[in-house]
Each structure stands twice: as structure tokens, then as C-alpha cells.
Design an enzyme around this catalytic site. Structure first.
Site, mmCIF file in Angstrom:
data_model
loop_
_atom_site.group_PDB
_atom_site.id
_atom_site.type_symbol
_atom_site.label_atom_id
_atom_site.label_comp_id
_atom_site.label_asym_id
_atom_site.label_seq_id
_atom_site.Cartn_x
_atom_site.Cartn_y
_atom_site.Cartn_z
ATOM 1 N N ASP A 95 0.856 -1.186 0.000
ATOM 2 C CA ASP A 95 0.000 0.000 0.000
ATOM 3 C C ASP A 95 0.892 1.236 0.000
ATOM 4 O OD1 ASP A 95 -2.184 1.656 0.099
ATOM 5 O OD2 ASP A 95 -2.589 1.372 2.231
ATOM 6 N N SER B 117 -5.041 8.086 -4.239
ATOM 7 C CA SER B 117 -6.283 7.322 -4.376
ATOM 8 C C SER B 117 -7.438 8.025 -3.670
ATOM 9 C CB SER B 117 -6.086 5.917 -3.794
ATOM 10 O OG SER B 117 -7.315 5.245 -3.655
ATOM 11 N N LYS C 71 -4.846 0.504 10.616
ATOM 12 C CA LYS C 71 -3.815 0.788 9.623
ATOM 13 C C LYS C 71 -2.702 1.672 10.174
ATOM 14 C CE LYS C 71 -6.957 0.340 5.691
ATOM 15 N NZ LYS C 71 -7.619 1.036 4.565
#
Length: 503
Positions: A256, A264, A288
């Protein structure tokens, strides 16, 4: 070569064009060659696949291709090989750690969207970003290129607000409260959301339980111009289409890249015309972003990127150490969110986070004085104005505005886990909770998930219920029970943690 189209009822998982071995030999074509298929003004690029699914004089196209291009059975087309795109050279530059110019980034993104780059080349690009990164100039160029190669929304109602959570916390139905609160205050907030990828329920999965979420850009504009808000699935739109393609490579590689993640998120906000953007960064174990230092660094990047895009961005670093609210799974979360809107009350973690985020947006949009946004948000929620706005949104999106929480069906196959001992809840494992809900069938089975009865810090007695798993089938319930026993998602300890004797 000229050939007739044959539509193949297959999804190859790739953007593939098929010919048979005999035709390939004649044309000196090889598997994975980049080819161009032309018919009138239509031009399609794809990777060549050699297969006996098609006969001589035929070009096969998979359902993947037909999702984006209209071709008819028997239509005559011309197939020709294409040389390596110039953008491949730019990808190699980044692989060697060099900085890319704006025009080079634009070429890469355009070729990704046009399918001129094959899967291996896209994977190479993603890997290069993971290893060598992007500076802010490159991230801004990538963000704009990703937005401008897709559709852009132009809404007359201003100012346009937006909120996005980078995710990772189970039960995060917060935006289902935030959006109607903000819209009820007179601000415009067209909210696009994702479906679950690794979680038990994305916002779109939850909203879909009680209204439609798939709309065209024109339909979204109509809804938002009328009621000031929407809660829709972004995947039904052609927003930043390069993002959907690169995500497949990221998943396959389990990476990622930070720059790609920023682009994104912000490319879709840019495409939606958002002027004021609030980013929610949950922080804590099992999400995350696990540390405050990481969260602050990421926040600075979002704010700087927003400046370069002409957007005002603020960031809320929120507590993400345990699930939000008491439910995880589409239907269960839909019940909890609707109940909170109807009554103005609900689990503290859900209400306080929703009011906190909504309050920041109200201040950003200039309808609440500094420091008074949360109070205004609470008044809107408790007065029923947010619920009335939500009913408008539901109706405009084709749902029943009078739906009640109890009307929503949840999985009727259940199993309740109880406390094995008395003590205090010292931890809840976010990843385990998500895993249990997914094992039960969420998000595909809308009624699957779990209800939590305890939170960190609470005292429990032996035999007290901790959580109930809901499933739509006995088989799924059994899977979830096995997963829960293996992971032990809720940790209970007494005040004496360990006894050590005299050695």
C-alpha cells in the site's frame, strides 16, 4: 488481421483479447502481447490470450472488456499488435529511484486507464512506488491525473464538504450519522463510499441495507441538488478509474504505497468537486495507523496535498483501539445507525465520534463558530433534524423513508460467547472481530456479523455475555464459532495479572 467478435461468457480477471493458436502463428503474435482492437471510432487495448475458445477468423472478448466497451457478437474488427508504450520507460525511471515529471505521470495514468499497460507493468509501477516512494510534487500530479482521466462531478450547491476515514476499525458506521447532520445544517455533502474489501462492512454495504447506493453521476447530481447530500457507492461511478486498476496490483502484492494511497483518496475528492475535506485517521492497535507519530505525519501529507489541489483539508486523529458502537456487519450496523438517528442516542463511541467529526465539518463550512461545532451537531441530532434529512436522502435514493430498525432482517442463526472468568475487559482485538464477522458471512450475507456487549475497561462476571455471532446459515455460524475460539477476541484479566513464587 480482420475478424469477427465473439463474446465469451467468462471473466478472466484481466483485460484480455482472445484468438486461437492458428491465427496467432499466422500473425506472429504471442501470449501477453499488447494488441489493439478497432471498430469504427472504437479502440480497445488488451493483453493477448491464445485459446481454443475461439475459432479461426474470430476475436474473443471477455466480460471484463464488455464492462467498459460496447461490442456486438459478429461485429467486424481489426486486430493489430502495438509496440511498448513510452510510459513503460517512465516506470523504469521510477524503478531506478528517479523523480517523474508531471507529463510522465500523466502518460502512465492515461495508459493504465486505456489498458495500454499490462498487469505486469502496472505491478512494476506499484512496486516502484512502494520501494522508492513519491515526493509531494509527484503525488499532486498523480492525484490530478487520476481524477481527470475519469468523470468529474459539477454541483451548483456550494460549499461542498466531504469526509473520509482511512478505515481499519470494525463497526465504523459513523458517516451515516455525519452526512445527514452536516446536510441538515445547510451544507452540501455528496458522500461516495466503498464496499468492504478486508473489513466486515463498508459504508456502502451498510447503507444498501435500507436504500439504493448505485447511481450514475447525473443521478447523483440530481439527488444532491435536491436534498444536499447522498450516501452512494463510488464503485458504480467512473471516478479516478486508474485507482480501481492499481488497487488490484496492490492487493496481489500486499503493498500500500503511501503516495498512491494519498492520491487514491484525494483524486476522488477532487473529482467530486469537494472544497472542504475532513480526513479521519483512526489510530491504535490493530488498525492501519497504530501510532500518533505515524498519524501526525500522514495528516501533514493530506493537508499539504490539499493545498496543492486547491482544497482546504483538516484531519481528525481518532481513537481506533476497539470497535465503534456495539455492532459489526451490514444489517446490524444499519439498525444501530438508524436507531441513533431516530432517537438521538446510542453507544458513546458512535455518538461522540459522529458529533466530533460533524462538528469539525460545520466549523469548516462556516455555519458554526469555532469551538461550537460539536454542540451544534448534537442539537441537530437530538432535535430530529438529522433523522428528517436522512429520510429525505433515503427517499431520493429509492428506499422507504419510514423504515425502522426492527424492519431490517438480521441473521437468525446465533451463538453467544460468555466471560470465562470474572475481571476487567483489557483488550478487544479489532482484526479478530472483523475476522469473526467475515467468517459468519459478512459483508456478502447482509444479516451476518456480531453484537458486542462489552467494551475495554468494563467489569464482567463469569458467565456474562460478551458477544453474539449472527449468521444466515448454520455452516457459516459454525465457521465463525471456530474462528472466535481460536482468536479469543476479547481479553479479560483480574487485578492480579501473575503470581511469581520464591525461587
Amino acid at each position: 488481421m480482420r475478424a469477427k467478435v465473439r463474446i465469451l461468457d467468462v471473466f478472466s480477471g484481466r483485460y484480455s483479447v482472445f484468438i486461437n493458436e492458428e491465427e496467432a502463428k499466422k500473425a506472429k503474435l504471442h501470449p501477453d502481447d499488447l494488441v489493439k482492437v478497432e471498430s469504427g471510432k472504437k479502440t480497445i487495448y488488451g493483453s493477448l490470450a491464445i485459446s481454443n475458445l475461439v475459432g479461426p477468423g474470430e476475436v474473443g472478448v471477455s466480460r471484463d472488456v464488455l464492462q467498459l466497451h460496447s461490442l456486438s457478437e459478429g461485429e467486424v474488427v481489426t486486430l493489430t499488435p502495438v509496440g511498448t508504450p513510452e510510459s513503460v520507460r517512465y516506470i523504469k525511471k521510477k524503478m531506478h529511484g528517479e523523480k517523474l515529471r508531471k507529463v510522465e505521470i500523466e502518460a502512465i495514468v492515461r495508459d493504465i486507464v486505456d489498458r495500454k499497460l499490462r498487469d505486469i507493468e502496472i505491478s512494476s509501477f506499484v512496486t516502484a512506488l512502494e520501494i522508492n516512494g513519491l515526493d509531494m510534487d509527484e503525488i499532486a500530479a498523480l492525484t490530478i491525473a487520476m481524477a481527470e482521466t475519469g468523470d468529474m462531478l459539477d454541483i451548483d450547491r456550494k460549499p461542498i464538504m466531504d469526509v473520509h476515514s482511512i478505515g481499519g476499525v470494525p463497526g465504523n458506521k459513523t458517516n451515516i450519522l455525519v452526512v445527514p447532520i452536516v446536510a441538515a445544517a445547510g451544507l452540501t455533502i455528496p458522500k461516495t463510499s466503498s464496499r468492504a474489501i478486508t473489513s466486515a462492512a463498508g459504508t456502502a454495504d451498510v447503507v444498501e441495507v435500507f436504500t439504493n447506493v448505485s447511481f450514475s453521476l447525473d443521478e447523483i447530481k440530481r439527488i444532491v441538488e435536491k436534498v444536499g447530500a447522498c450516501l452512494v457507492w463510488g464503485g458504480a461511478l467512473n471516478l479516478a478509474p486508474a485507482d480501481d486498476i492499481t488497487i488490484k496490483a496492490e492487493r496481489a502484492l500486499s503493498v500500500d504505497p503511501r503516495g498512491l494511497m494519498l492520491a487514491s483518496i484525494m483524486s476522488k475528492k477532487y473529482a467530486m468537486g469537494s472544497q472542504y475535506v475532513l480526513i479521519d485517521i483512526p489510530t491504535g492497535k490493530g488498525v492501519k495507523v497504530e501510532t500518533m507519530d505515524e498519524a501526525r505525519a500522514l495528516a501533514r501529507d493530506f493537508i499539504e496535498l490539499g493545498k496543492r489541489l486547491g482544497q482546504y483539508v483538516e484531519v481528525a486523529i481518532t481513537y481506533g483501539g476497539q470497535p465503534i458502537g456495539h455492532t459489526v456487519g451490514p444489517a446490524l450496523e444499519a439498525r444501530e445507525a438508524l436507531s441513533a438517528l431516530m432517537t438521538g442516542k446510542g453507544p458513546g463511541s458512535l455518538i461522540e465520534k459522529a458529533l466530533g467529526l460533524a462538528g469539525i465539518l460545520l466549523e469548516m463550512g462556516g455555519v458554526a463558530p469555532a469551538g461550537m461545532g460539536k454542540k451544534m451537531a448534537r442539537e441537530i441530532l437530538e432535535s430530529g433534524k438529522a433523522y428528517e434529512k436522512m429520510k429525505e436522502i433515503i427517499e431520493e435514493q429509492g428506499g422507504d423513508p419510514n423504515i425502522k430498525p426492527e424492519d431490517i432482517q438480521i441473521g437468525d442463526k446465533t451463538y453467544t460467547f460468555t466471560a470465562p472468568t470474572s475481571g476487567y475487559v483489557t483488550g478487544i482485538d479489532n482484526r479478530a472481530i472483523t475476522g469473526i464477522a467475515r467468517a459468519a458471512g459478512a459483508p456478502e450475507d447482509k444479516g451476518a456479523g456480531l453484537e458486542l456487549y462489552v467494551k475495554v475497561g468494563e467489569k464482567v462476571k463469569e458467565g456474562d455475555p460478551l458477544f453474539t455471532i449472527h449468521a444466515e446459515s448454520e455452516a457459516r455460524l459454525d465457521q465463525a464459532i471456530v474462528f472466535a475460539r481460536r482468536t479469543e477476541p476479547i481479553k479479560i484479566e483480574g487485578m492480579v495479572l501473575q503470581r511469581i513464587g520464591n525461587i
